[in-house]
Design an enzyme around this catalytic site. Structure first.
Site, PDB file in Angstrom:
ATOM      1  CE  LYS A 129       2.154  -7.049  -1.043  1.00  0.00           C
ATOM      2  NZ  LYS A 129       1.604  -6.631  -2.333  1.00  0.00           N
TER       3      LYS A 129
ATOM      4  CG  ASP B 126       2.603  -2.754   0.805  1.00  0.00           C
ATOM      5  OD1 ASP B 126       1.579  -2.187   0.366  1.00  0.00           O
ATOM      6  OD2 ASP B 126       2.947  -3.882   0.417  1.00  0.00           O
TER       7      ASP B 126
ATOM      8  NE  ARG C 241       0.253  -2.420 -12.629  1.00  0.00           N
ATOM      9  CZ  ARG C 241       0.809  -3.561 -12.214  1.00  0.00           C
ATOM     10  NH1 ARG C 241       1.908  -4.003 -12.798  1.00  0.00           N
ATOM     11  NH2 ARG C 241       0.284  -4.237 -11.212  1.00  0.00           N
TER      12      ARG C 241
ATOM     13  N   GLY D 169       8.307  -1.479  -1.243  1.00  0.00           N
ATOM     14  CA  GLY D 169       8.469  -2.021  -2.582  1.00  0.00           C
ATOM     15  C   GLY D 169       9.522  -1.240  -3.333  1.00  0.00           C
ATOM     16  NE  ARG D 170       6.172   2.049  -7.798  1.00  0.00           N
ATOM     17  CZ  ARG D 170       4.961   1.887  -7.267  1.00  0.00           C
ATOM     18  NH1 ARG D 170       4.800   1.944  -5.951  1.00  0.00           N
ATOM     19  NH2 ARG D 170       3.906   1.659  -8.025  1.00  0.00           N
TER      20      ARG D 170
ATOM     21  CE1 TYR E 162      -0.337 -11.342  -6.974  1.00  0.00           C
ATOM     22  CE2 TYR E 162       1.780 -11.731  -8.007  1.00  0.00           C
ATOM     23  CZ  TYR E 162       0.831 -10.861  -7.504  1.00  0.00           C
ATOM     24  OH  TYR E 162       1.063  -9.514  -7.530  1.00  0.00           O
TER      25      TYR E 162
ATOM     26  N   GLY F 218       3.664   3.369  -0.561  1.00  0.00           N
ATOM     27  CA  GLY F 218       4.030   4.782  -0.561  1.00  0.00           C
ATOM     28  C   GLY F 218       5.036   5.209   0.491  1.00  0.00           C
TER      29      GLY F 218
ATOM     30  CG  HIS G 269      -0.473  -4.528  -5.790  1.00  0.00           C
ATOM     31  ND1 HIS G 269      -0.775  -5.838  -5.536  1.00  0.00           N
ATOM     32  CD2 HIS G 269       0.534  -4.569  -6.701  1.00  0.00           C
ATOM     33  CE1 HIS G 269       0.001  -6.633  -6.269  1.00  0.00           C
ATOM     34  NE2 HIS G 269       0.810  -5.887  -6.977  1.00  0.00           N
TER      35      HIS G 269
HETATM   36  C1  FNR Z   1       4.783  -5.013  -6.790  1.00  0.00           C
HETATM   37  N1  FNR Z   1       3.917  -5.544  -5.839  1.00  0.00           N
HETATM   38  C2  FNR Z   1       3.704  -6.905  -5.828  1.00  0.00           C
HETATM   39  N2  FNR Z   1       2.959  -7.470  -4.835  1.00  0.00           N
HETATM   40  C3  FNR Z   1       2.791  -8.813  -4.786  1.00  0.00           C
HETATM   41  O1  FNR Z   1       2.140  -9.293  -3.882  1.00  0.00           O
HETATM   42  N3  FNR Z   1       3.372  -9.610  -5.725  1.00  0.00           N
HETATM   43  C4  FNR Z   1       4.124  -9.126  -6.735  1.00  0.00           C
HETATM   44  O2  FNR Z   1       4.647  -9.874  -7.555  1.00  0.00           O
HETATM   45  C5  FNR Z   1       4.278  -7.722  -6.821  1.00  0.00           C
HETATM   46  N4  FNR Z   1       5.006  -7.171  -7.835  1.00  0.00           N
HETATM   47  C6  FNR Z   1       5.318  -5.832  -7.804  1.00  0.00           C
HETATM   48  C7  FNR Z   1       6.186  -5.315  -8.745  1.00  0.00           C
HETATM   49  C8  FNR Z   1       6.580  -3.980  -8.676  1.00  0.00           C
HETATM   50  C9  FNR Z   1       7.531  -3.448  -9.677  1.00  0.00           C
HETATM   51  C10 FNR Z   1       6.073  -3.158  -7.641  1.00  0.00           C
HETATM   52  C11 FNR Z   1       6.511  -1.723  -7.504  1.00  0.00           C
HETATM   53  C12 FNR Z   1       5.184  -3.673  -6.728  1.00  0.00           C
HETATM   54  C13 FNR Z   1       3.375  -4.706  -4.772  1.00  0.00           C
HETATM   55  C14 FNR Z   1       4.349  -4.607  -3.597  1.00  0.00           C
HETATM   56  O3  FNR Z   1       4.410  -5.811  -2.889  1.00  0.00           O
HETATM   57  C15 FNR Z   1       3.929  -3.519  -2.610  1.00  0.00           C
HETATM   58  O4  FNR Z   1       2.591  -3.703  -2.241  1.00  0.00           O
HETATM   59  C16 FNR Z   1       4.116  -2.116  -3.158  1.00  0.00           C
HETATM   60  O5  FNR Z   1       5.272  -2.025  -3.927  1.00  0.00           O
HETATM   61  C17 FNR Z   1       4.192  -1.127  -2.019  1.00  0.00           C
HETATM   62  O6  FNR Z   1       4.262   0.175  -2.495  1.00  0.00           O
HETATM   63  P1  FNR Z   1       5.632   1.002  -2.667  1.00  0.00           P
HETATM   64  O7  FNR Z   1       6.480   0.735  -1.461  1.00  0.00           O
HETATM   65  O8  FNR Z   1       6.240   0.514  -3.931  1.00  0.00           O
HETATM   66  O9  FNR Z   1       5.135   2.393  -2.758  1.00  0.00           O
END
Ligand code: FNR
Length: 385
Positions: A260, A315, A171, A338-339, A136, A317, A284
Site C-alpha cells: 500500500k 485510494d 501535519r 478512508g475518510r 506497519y 480522494g 495516503h
Molecule cells: C489513514 N491512512 C492510513 N493508512 C495506513 O496504511 N495505515 C494507517 O494507520 C492509516 N491511518 C490513517 C488515518 C486517517 C485518519 C486517515 C484519513 C488515513 C490512509 C488511508 O488508508 C487511505 O490511504 C486514505 O485515507 C485514502 O484517502 P481518503 O479516502 O481519506 O481521501
C-alpha cells in the site's frame, strides 16, 4: 441539531462530513480531515477526478447492473472497501468494530489499521470473511513478524503492508493543536466543550489516550494504554525498511499480500517480480508527501507497467460513486475509502458507516446505468472521453 438527524438524512458523503465535524472536537477532527503541510495534495486528489469525463452510451438495457467484484478469489458486493485508518477510537469508542460490522454486512472488505484501536484477533473474529490486516513495519522486525503470524493465525483474509510512511509527515493542524502531546493548549480543551455528545461518549468509556491494543504484547512498560502509546512512539515508524522486508514479509504471509502506498510504476513492477499479489496505488489521502501526485494520476502508467501481473487497487480522494467508476475504467480493480466512511461512523456510529457505504453503492449503480454499462466486467477506458 446533529443529534436530531438520522443517517438517511445524509444524501451524500459531504453531508456526513458536515455532521461528523459538528459532533467531533476540532483537535480530533483535524487529525482525520487534515493533510500534510499546505494540503495542496488534498486539493489535488479532489481536482484529479474533475479531469476525467465519462462518455455515456445510451439505448443499452441497464435494468439490471452488476457491481459485484471478485478479488483474490472472493466475490464482494461492490468494487470498494474500507481503507485502514489509525486511532479510530478518537471518533467513537469501539469504532473499528462498527466499521468491521458495517463492511461485513455490506459484503465488502474492511482493512484494520496496524495502528487501530482494536486487537487484530477481535476484528478477525468479528468479520471472519471480510477483515484484512494492515501492517506497519516496526523498528524491531521481530515484532512485525509476530504481527504477521498473529494475523495469519487469526484468519485475516489479506495482508496490506504500508510502505509510504518512512517518517512521520508534517501535519501542521496537529502541530498547532498539540495533537498527540500529553497536555493540549487551553483553547483546545475549551473548544472540545462545545461537543458534549462526543465528550459524553469519550468519558463514559474511561477517557484517556488511544489504546493500540494490537501492540500491547510489545510494550516493555506494561499494558496500559499510555505505556503502549509510548512503546509505539519508540517502535514506529521504521525509516530503514526496504524491499528486503517486502521479500521477508511476503514469505511469511500465506495469503494475498498487498503493498500500500505505491506511486511509481517501477515500484509496482518490482512488487510483481517479488511475488506481491496487489499494489494499492495511493498517496495516503494526501497525509504524507504534500507534493506527491494524486493516485489517480499514476494509475494508467502503473496499469501499463504491470499489466495483469498483479491486482491494482487504489485510494485517495474518492468521494463519489462516479469516482469509483472512473478508477475502474482506468484499470483499478478495487477502490478503498478512508475518510468518507469515517465521517459516516463519526456522525452516527455503525449506522452512519453503513449509510456511507450505501450512498456510494447507489452512486456506483446510478453511474453505471447512466453510462450504459450493465456490468463491471465490460467497463474500460472506452467509457472515458
Ligand atoms: C489513514 N491512512 C492510513 N493508512 C495506513 O496504511 N495505515 C494507517 O494507520 C492509516 N491511518 C490513517 C488515518 C486517517 C485518519 C486517515 C484519513 C488515513 C490512509 C488511508 O488508508 C487511505 O490511504 C486514505 O485515507 C485514502 O484517502 P481518503 O479516502 O481519506 O481521501
Amino acid at each position: 441539531r446533529g443529534s436530531a438527524m438520522k443517517p438517511a438524512d445524509a444524501i451524500n458523503i459531504e453531508d456526513l462530513h458536515r455532521i461528523a465535524k459538528r459532533r467531533t472536537p476540532k483537535v480530533a477532527f483535524d487529525y482525520f480531515e487534515g493533510g500534510a503541510e499546505d494540503e495542496h495534495g488534498l486539493a489535488r486528489n479532489e481536482a484529479e477526478f474533475r479531469r476525467h469525463r465519462l462518455l455515456p452510451r445510451y439505448l443499452v438495457d441497464v435494468s439490471q447492473v452488476d457491481q459485484r467484484t471478485t478479488l483474490f478469489g472472493r466475490t464482494y458486493a461492490s468494487p470498494f472497501g474500507l481503507a485502514p485508518t489509525g486511532v479510530n477510537s478518537l471518533l467513537r469508542p469501539g469504532a473499528e468494530r462498527m466499521l468491521a460490522d458495517a463492511a461485513a454486512a455490506a459484503n465488502i472488505p474492511y482493512v484494520l489499521s496496524g495502528l487501530g484501536t482494536a486487537r487484530l484477533e477481535d476484528i478477525a473474529q468479528a468479520a471472519p470473511q471480510h477483515a484484512w490486516f494492515q501492517l506497519y513495519a516496526a523498528k524491531d522486525r521481530a515484532i512485525s513478524e509476530d504481527q504477521i503470524r498473529r494475523a495469519a493465525d487469526a484468519g485475516m483474509n489479506a495482508l496490506m503492508y504500508t510502505v509510504d510512511v518512512p517518517v512521520l509527515s508534517k501535519r501542521e493542524r496537529d502541530l498547532r493543536n498539540g495533537f498527540g502531546r500529553p497536555r493540549l493548549p487551553l483553547r483546545v480543551y475549551l473548544e472540545a466543550l462545545r461537543h458534549p455528545a462526543w465528550l459524553f461518549d469519550y468519558f463514559r468509556h474511561g477517557g484517556g489516550p488511544p489504546f493500540f491494543e494490537t501492540w500491547a504484547p510489545y510494550s516493555k512498560g506494561g499494558g496500559s494504554a499510555q505505556a503502549v502509546l509510548q512503546a509505539v512512539g519508540e517502535l514506529w515508524p521504521a525509516p530503514d525498511h526496504t524491499w528486503r522486508d517486502v521479500e521477508r514479509f511476503r514469505r511469511l504471509w500465506p495469503g494475498p499480500f498487498i503493498l500500500k502506498g505505491i506511486l511509481h510504476p517501477e515500484d509496482a513492477v518490482r512488487a510483481a517480480e517479488l511475488g506481491v499479489d496487489g499494489v494499492l496505488v495511493s498517496n495516503h489521502g494526501a497525509r504524507q508527501l504534500d507534493a506527491a501526485p494524486a493516485a489517480l494520476e499514476m494509475l494508467p502508467a502503473i496499469r501499463v507497467a504491470v499489466g495483469d501481473r498483479l491486482a491494482i487497487l487504489i485510494d485517495s480522494g474518492f468521494r463519489r460513486g462516479s469516482h469509483i467508476v472512473i478508477a475502474r475504467a482506468l484499470g483499478a480493480q478495487m477502490v478503498f475509502l478512508g475518510r468518507p466512511v469515517l465521517y459516516g461512523m463519526a456522525a452516527f456510529g455503525r449506522a452512519g458507516a453503513a449509510r456511507a457505504i450505501e450512498i456510494l453503492r447507489q452512486e456506483v449503480e446510478i453511474t453505471l446505468k447512466q453510462i450504459g454499462c450493465p456490468s463491471l466486467e465490460v467497463l474500460g477506458p472506452h467509457f472515458l472521453l
